[in-house]
Design a protein around this motif. Structure first.
Motif, PDB file in Angstrom:
ATOM      1  N   LYS A  40      34.350 -58.287  53.121  1.00  0.00           N
ATOM      2  CA  LYS A  40      35.492 -58.144  54.032  1.00  0.00           C
ATOM      3  C   LYS A  40      35.516 -56.818  54.780  1.00  0.00           C
ATOM      4  CE  LYS A  40      38.474 -61.563  52.044  1.00  0.00           C
ATOM      5  NZ  LYS A  40      39.784 -61.846  51.453  1.00  0.00           N
ATOM      6  N   MET A  41      34.802 -55.833  54.264  1.00  0.00           N
ATOM      7  CA  MET A  41      34.706 -54.532  54.926  1.00  0.00           C
ATOM      8  C   MET A  41      33.456 -53.853  54.395  1.00  0.00           C
ATOM      9  SD  MET A  41      37.809 -52.482  52.965  1.00  0.00           S
ATOM     10  CE  MET A  41      39.129 -53.479  53.619  1.00  0.00           C
ATOM     11  N   ASN A  42      33.092 -52.739  55.011  1.00  0.00           N
ATOM     12  CA  ASN A  42      31.850 -52.114  54.569  1.00  0.00           C
ATOM     13  C   ASN A  42      31.934 -50.584  54.534  1.00  0.00           C
ATOM     14  OD1 ASN A  42      29.229 -52.090  53.647  1.00  0.00           O
ATOM     15  ND2 ASN A  42      28.365 -51.955  55.709  1.00  0.00           N
ATOM     16  N   PRO A  43      32.989 -50.038  53.921  1.00  0.00           N
ATOM     17  CA  PRO A  43      33.108 -48.569  53.918  1.00  0.00           C
ATOM     18  C   PRO A  43      32.087 -47.911  52.991  1.00  0.00           C
ATOM     19  CG  PRO A  43      34.790 -49.527  52.511  1.00  0.00           C
ATOM     20  CD  PRO A  43      34.093 -50.678  53.183  1.00  0.00           C
ATOM     21  N   GLU A  44      31.663 -46.707  53.369  1.00  0.00           N
ATOM     22  CA  GLU A  44      30.947 -45.868  52.411  1.00  0.00           C
ATOM     23  C   GLU A  44      31.976 -45.356  51.405  1.00  0.00           C
ATOM     24  OE1 GLU A  44      29.129 -42.279  53.970  1.00  0.00           O
ATOM     25  OE2 GLU A  44      28.755 -41.577  51.929  1.00  0.00           O
ATOM     26  N   ILE A  45      31.595 -45.348  50.135  1.00  0.00           N
ATOM     27  CA  ILE A  45      32.491 -44.892  49.062  1.00  0.00           C
ATOM     28  C   ILE A  45      31.889 -43.603  48.524  1.00  0.00           C
ATOM     29  CG2 ILE A  45      33.563 -45.525  46.853  1.00  0.00           C
ATOM     30  CD1 ILE A  45      34.203 -47.669  48.868  1.00  0.00           C
ATOM     31  N   ARG A  46      32.584 -42.482  48.730  1.00  0.00           N
ATOM     32  CA  ARG A  46      31.965 -41.201  48.364  1.00  0.00           C
ATOM     33  C   ARG A  46      32.823 -40.364  47.420  1.00  0.00           C
ATOM     34  NH1 ARG A  46      30.152 -37.106  53.007  1.00  0.00           N
ATOM     35  NH2 ARG A  46      29.650 -39.119  53.961  1.00  0.00           N
ATOM     36  N   ALA A  47      32.207 -39.899  46.340  1.00  0.00           N
ATOM     37  CA  ALA A  47      32.879 -39.010  45.388  1.00  0.00           C
ATOM     38  C   ALA A  47      32.528 -37.563  45.730  1.00  0.00           C
ATOM     39  CB  ALA A  47      32.420 -39.320  43.971  1.00  0.00           C
ATOM     40  N   VAL A  48      33.514 -36.669  45.572  1.00  0.00           N
ATOM     41  CA  VAL A  48      33.279 -35.242  45.809  1.00  0.00           C
ATOM     42  C   VAL A  48      33.637 -34.479  44.546  1.00  0.00           C
ATOM     43  CG1 VAL A  48      33.722 -33.286  47.309  1.00  0.00           C
ATOM     44  CG2 VAL A  48      33.967 -35.612  48.207  1.00  0.00           C
ATOM     45  N   GLU A  49      32.713 -33.650  44.101  1.00  0.00           N
ATOM     46  CA  GLU A  49      32.937 -32.900  42.869  1.00  0.00           C
ATOM     47  C   GLU A  49      32.688 -31.415  43.118  1.00  0.00           C
ATOM     48  OE1 GLU A  49      30.292 -34.846  40.173  1.00  0.00           O
ATOM     49  OE2 GLU A  49      28.486 -34.055  41.097  1.00  0.00           O
ATOM     50  N   PRO A  50      33.200 -30.540  42.228  1.00  0.00           N
ATOM     51  CA  PRO A  50      33.017 -29.105  42.440  1.00  0.00           C
ATOM     52  C   PRO A  50      31.559 -28.684  42.199  1.00  0.00           C
ATOM     53  CG  PRO A  50      34.337 -29.500  40.465  1.00  0.00           C
ATOM     54  CD  PRO A  50      34.021 -30.836  41.038  1.00  0.00           C
ATOM     55  N   ALA A  51      31.080 -27.732  42.991  1.00  0.00           N
ATOM     56  CA  ALA A  51      29.712 -27.235  42.847  1.00  0.00           C
ATOM     57  C   ALA A  51      29.488 -26.634  41.459  1.00  0.00           C
ATOM     58  CB  ALA A  51      29.427 -26.190  43.929  1.00  0.00           C
ATOM     59  N   SER A  52      30.564 -26.204  40.813  1.00  0.00           N
ATOM     60  CA  SER A  52      30.428 -25.564  39.499  1.00  0.00           C
ATOM     61  C   SER A  52      30.398 -26.577  38.360  1.00  0.00           C
ATOM     62  CB  SER A  52      31.589 -24.600  39.285  1.00  0.00           C
ATOM     63  OG  SER A  52      32.806 -25.309  39.402  1.00  0.00           O
ATOM     64  N   CYS A  53      30.702 -27.827  38.653  1.00  0.00           N
ATOM     65  CA  CYS A  53      30.762 -28.839  37.586  1.00  0.00           C
ATOM     66  C   CYS A  53      30.304 -30.193  38.144  1.00  0.00           C
ATOM     67  CB  CYS A  53      32.197 -28.907  37.049  1.00  0.00           C
ATOM     68  SG  CYS A  53      32.333 -29.813  35.489  1.00  0.00           S
ATOM     69  N   PRO A  54      29.039 -30.242  38.614  1.00  0.00           N
ATOM     70  CA  PRO A  54      28.567 -31.407  39.374  1.00  0.00           C
ATOM     71  C   PRO A  54      27.952 -32.485  38.501  1.00  0.00           C
ATOM     72  CG  PRO A  54      26.951 -29.635  39.496  1.00  0.00           C
ATOM     73  CD  PRO A  54      28.029 -29.175  38.548  1.00  0.00           C
ATOM     74  N   GLY A 106      24.031 -47.907  42.779  1.00  0.00           N
ATOM     75  CA  GLY A 106      23.867 -47.607  44.200  1.00  0.00           C
ATOM     76  C   GLY A 106      25.038 -48.066  45.063  1.00  0.00           C
ATOM     77  N   MET A 107      26.191 -48.277  44.447  1.00  0.00           N
ATOM     78  CA  MET A 107      27.343 -48.787  45.187  1.00  0.00           C
ATOM     79  C   MET A 107      28.228 -47.674  45.747  1.00  0.00           C
ATOM     80  SD  MET A 107      28.179 -51.882  42.515  1.00  0.00           S
ATOM     81  CE  MET A 107      29.513 -52.641  43.442  1.00  0.00           C
ATOM     82  N   MET A 108      27.875 -46.420  45.472  1.00  0.00           N
ATOM     83  CA  MET A 108      28.661 -45.292  45.979  1.00  0.00           C
ATOM     84  C   MET A 108      27.749 -44.082  46.125  1.00  0.00           C
ATOM     85  SD  MET A 108      30.720 -44.144  42.507  1.00  0.00           S
ATOM     86  CE  MET A 108      30.822 -42.393  42.918  1.00  0.00           C
ATOM     87  N   THR A 109      28.251 -43.069  46.829  1.00  0.00           N
ATOM     88  CA  THR A 109      27.507 -41.824  47.002  1.00  0.00           C
ATOM     89  C   THR A 109      28.315 -40.677  46.400  1.00  0.00           C
ATOM     90  OG1 THR A 109      28.530 -41.434  49.163  1.00  0.00           O
ATOM     91  CG2 THR A 109      26.456 -42.665  49.146  1.00  0.00           C
ATOM     92  N   ALA A 110      27.698 -39.495  46.325  1.00  0.00           N
ATOM     93  CA  ALA A 110      28.405 -38.338  45.766  1.00  0.00           C
ATOM     94  C   ALA A 110      27.883 -37.060  46.401  1.00  0.00           C
ATOM     95  CB  ALA A 110      28.222 -38.285  44.249  1.00  0.00           C
ATOM     96  N   GLN A 111      28.735 -36.047  46.451  1.00  0.00           N
ATOM     97  CA  GLN A 111      28.310 -34.727  46.905  1.00  0.00           C
ATOM     98  C   GLN A 111      29.166 -33.683  46.208  1.00  0.00           C
ATOM     99  OE1 GLN A 111      30.005 -35.222  51.213  1.00  0.00           O
ATOM    100  NE2 GLN A 111      29.768 -33.012  50.918  1.00  0.00           N
ATOM    101  N   SER A 112      28.697 -32.436  46.231  1.00  0.00           N
ATOM    102  CA  SER A 112      29.492 -31.376  45.623  1.00  0.00           C
ATOM    103  C   SER A 112      29.858 -30.330  46.682  1.00  0.00           C
ATOM    104  CB  SER A 112      28.729 -30.724  44.467  1.00  0.00           C
ATOM    105  OG  SER A 112      27.655 -29.950  44.969  1.00  0.00           O
TER     106      SER A 112
END
Lengths: 458, 458
Positions: free
Chosen positions: B291-305, B361-367
């Protein structure tokens, strides 16, 4: 008196954005007589719009003296109001259960605003009208910090500078309040400061060490009058400020109507009077129309009881005597209330419009000590889940006392109160209460007599 | 890509109480494979409901292992939810204007809850199910204090005792957080404490001085296991906790549909993962349905990745090794993150369910570093008027970065983020940022290697 207790099972009564009032209500044309005018301190003649021009933009001056019953809220202001308005009206079901009362308790919650109190209802239009008039910076005072935060927020949104004199006792006790104003971009000074003549002079007297709203007003006014690109804003007391708050009562009327209730008692806390006026004026209008008959009651701190013990006389709005003379219930403009936790109620006077309505016998007043207030606040927080600011605990204490009276008599009394702000920045006060370190400050008769003696001779 | 930019002039998108979801969503049955089970630390066999019974009531254990897609929210929980839910979805129009971006930024605001964050979405049902099971007291840990406050609030409402181990660094930096828990009636200890064996043992190592969520969990678990009338509650990580939060995303789906928008990017901060899961799981469901196709992205602190640099392995949920082994992205259970201001993100692991979805592989992540986060928070506060908690500033920073990229490309990107709490108790962090005293803490490789080496051998 409206619905029976169990006819509906609502807790939160909301309004759709489309139901948000688009006009402020001006009570003055509906009163049996107009309030006495403010006077020039030198000539003792009524002040005109021109006298106020160094401090306020003309749009606000015209609102101050308006004889229109309703004034349209500008679209730019409505846009910002919609960030948090319409605010919710709650029925305090869990508190009612704790008290085991047949009374039905409602509270209109203004703590949902970004600044955490009702003060944004007037800071936003004040910033807007100043911006429109070409003003670059607004100065003001703040007691508890609610007003300063609200003005800092509004100035950030309209891209204006904001400079705040915070009452010393509050500045010392609430560093987070100052920080929140700074996050919004405001410059904050401890009052009395060394930055103004009034501050330098008043700080010589040791009794002024913890400051007062009257002193902070003197400083902020002084900082505004000398520069035409700088204006002053007041967070309470004046007619236009009270009028901006009437959106609270207008919404509450619609919300109670949705659930078929009419109040038997309205109870609000009073410092300068804006929160109380905001809730009650639209209900007084309905009462004058014969549509309902609630008692309208103001609650003030025992340490600063301007309505219940002050003199109804012309006095200055500030300590240094820079403002016009206003006829109001006053403890004397150089009276310094004890540093109670409800910093927002530490004002020597009462809004002239509320004072006039009180003199007309259209409302009642009582005072309460702060220990009773915090005991009530604990009951409220542990049932309703919201930690109230110290100011509205005065109204909550009386609402609870009335609910317990109703338990004795069996009356299904409908009580409406204004929860004008949350206490997230006031937890040191709760700490004092929980640890038994809170004292019940009462009016010091000697200081009070001395302050009354200093009233201007008319 | 939904509506054109000016087709509607809304700012706040609300839902009627009648539109509030009445079921939580369990994502597990919709995944291509189930997450690996938790294992008993001694036998390395999957743990069953009986293994968890000393800690949790059976209703919650059954939710933890449920294969139903939807679970009804009990009426008693809905009653409390209605105090602040449905929560508003805002379009950040003023921030968009400041950034001069064609992107449309939406944020779902959970700071309207009485405790100030999304954590009440799970604290209320957890308290309810424990009360129903005859439990008298709940123990827990808290990092930033949001979870402890939320549980203290819920326990007050259901008339239960609450005992909280607060991470030392947060306990020291945020006295108001502790006070708010005490106002709600909770007992609060600084962790590591001398009250538990785990606390006494771990406090001997100087690196544990400021505490960690892992240590505080060990203490709270230990305090719960010995008494059958005491249970333990966790504020994140576990399946049932994440599921309780899905009401956030379910509401957001309805709200975006009201204005005809579908998101291109969902971005949320991750500590244990509950806020992120709450927002994203219902959108992942819609994505799986095509029904939709958003990127799903988690963001975490660089100190606790944990997601971007941690190892996907079986590890303990706590520092002392008292919990079952969970397969998750982990920095090692005795890794102590630097005391950054986003205390709620200082957890060595990631929710097993999110870890599994990430591996699929259903989501992405960055710090992101905390200075970038607070710079973004200042832009947000001065336009939107809400001061965010340090945790969601991670998501805000990425949302702003993406909006600025959209400005380069001209893309009308629709970005949805979760503003999971306000920062009223975190102003010391803003003070540090405003005064140039904030440092960008990054993962210490040596400590990290050592912590990974201590992972249980499987």
């Amino acid at each position: 008196m409206g619905l029976s207790k169990d006819a509906k099972s609502f807790t939160k009564i909301t309004l759709d954005e489309s139901e948000m009032p688009t006009q402020w209500y001006n009570i003055i044309p509906d009163l049996p007589s107009p309030p006495p005018p403010p006077l020039h301190p030198g000539t003792h003649q009524p002040v005109g719009p021109a006298d106020l021009a160094p401090l306020f933009p003309m749009d606000l001056i015209l609102q101050e003296v308006s004889t229109d019953s309703y004034i349209d809220i500008p679209g730019e202001v409505l846009d910002v109001y919609r960030t948090w308005r319409p605010s919710p009206l709650f029925r305090a079901r869990r508190l009612e259960k704790l008290l085991d009362t047949p009374a039905r308790l409602y509270y209109k919650y203004e703590g949902v605003s970004p600044a955490g109190s009702h003060k944004t209802n007037t800071s936003v239009p004040q910033a807007y009208y100043n911006k429109k008039a070409g003003i670059k910076k607004i100065t003001t005072e703040t007691g508890a910090g609610q007003w300063g935060t609200a003005l800092a927020f509004a100035c950030a949104l309209f891209d204006m500078e904001c400079e705040v004199w915070q009452v010393g006792g509050s500045y010392d006790a609430k560093p987070y309040r100052r920080l929140m104003m700074e996050v919004f971009g405001a410059k904050v000074h401890r009052s009395p400061s060394q930055l103004t003549e009034a501050g330098r002079k008043l700080s010589l007297d040791p009794k002024n060490k913890s400051g007062s709203l009257g002193i902070a007003i003197s400083e902020a006014v002084e900082a505004a009058v000398t520069d035409p690109t700088v204006a002053y804003a007041l967070g309470s007391v004046l007619n236009h400020v009270l009028m901006h708050q009437t959106i609270i009562g207008e919404e509450a009327l619609k919300q109670l109507a949705k659930v078929g209730e009419t109040p038997d008692l309205l109870v609000g806390c009073t410092g300068g009077g804006s929160n109380f006026a905001g809730l009650s004026f639209p209900f007084i209008r309905e009462k004058l129309k014969g549509k309902m008959n609630p008692e309208i009651r103001a609650v003030e701190p025992a340490s600063c009881p301007s309505l219940t013990r002050g003199k109804y006389a012309y006095d200055f709005g500030d300590t240094a005597g820079m403002t016009p003379l206003m006829k109001m219930h006053t403890l004397g403009h150089d009276f310094i209330p004890d540093p109670i936790h409800a910093g927002g109620l530490r004002y020597h006077g009462m809004a002239p419009l509320i004072s006039h309505i009180y003199e007309l016998g259209m409302m009642t007043a009582q005072s309460v000590g702060q220990k009773e207030c915090f005991a009530a606040a604990m009951q409220f927080a542990r049932t309703e889940g919201i930690v109230p600011a110290p100011e509205p605990t005065h109204a909550i204490a009386v609402a609870i006392a009335e609910a317990l009276k109703a338990k004795e008599t069996g009356e299904e009394k409908v009580i409406l109160t204004a929860l004008c702000g949350h206490g997230h920045f006031d937890l040191a006060a709760y700490d004092a209460f929980l640890n038994g370190n809170m004292v019940d400050s009462v009016l010091n008769d000697k200081d009070f007599e001395a302050a009354l003696a200093a009233l201007p001779v008319m």
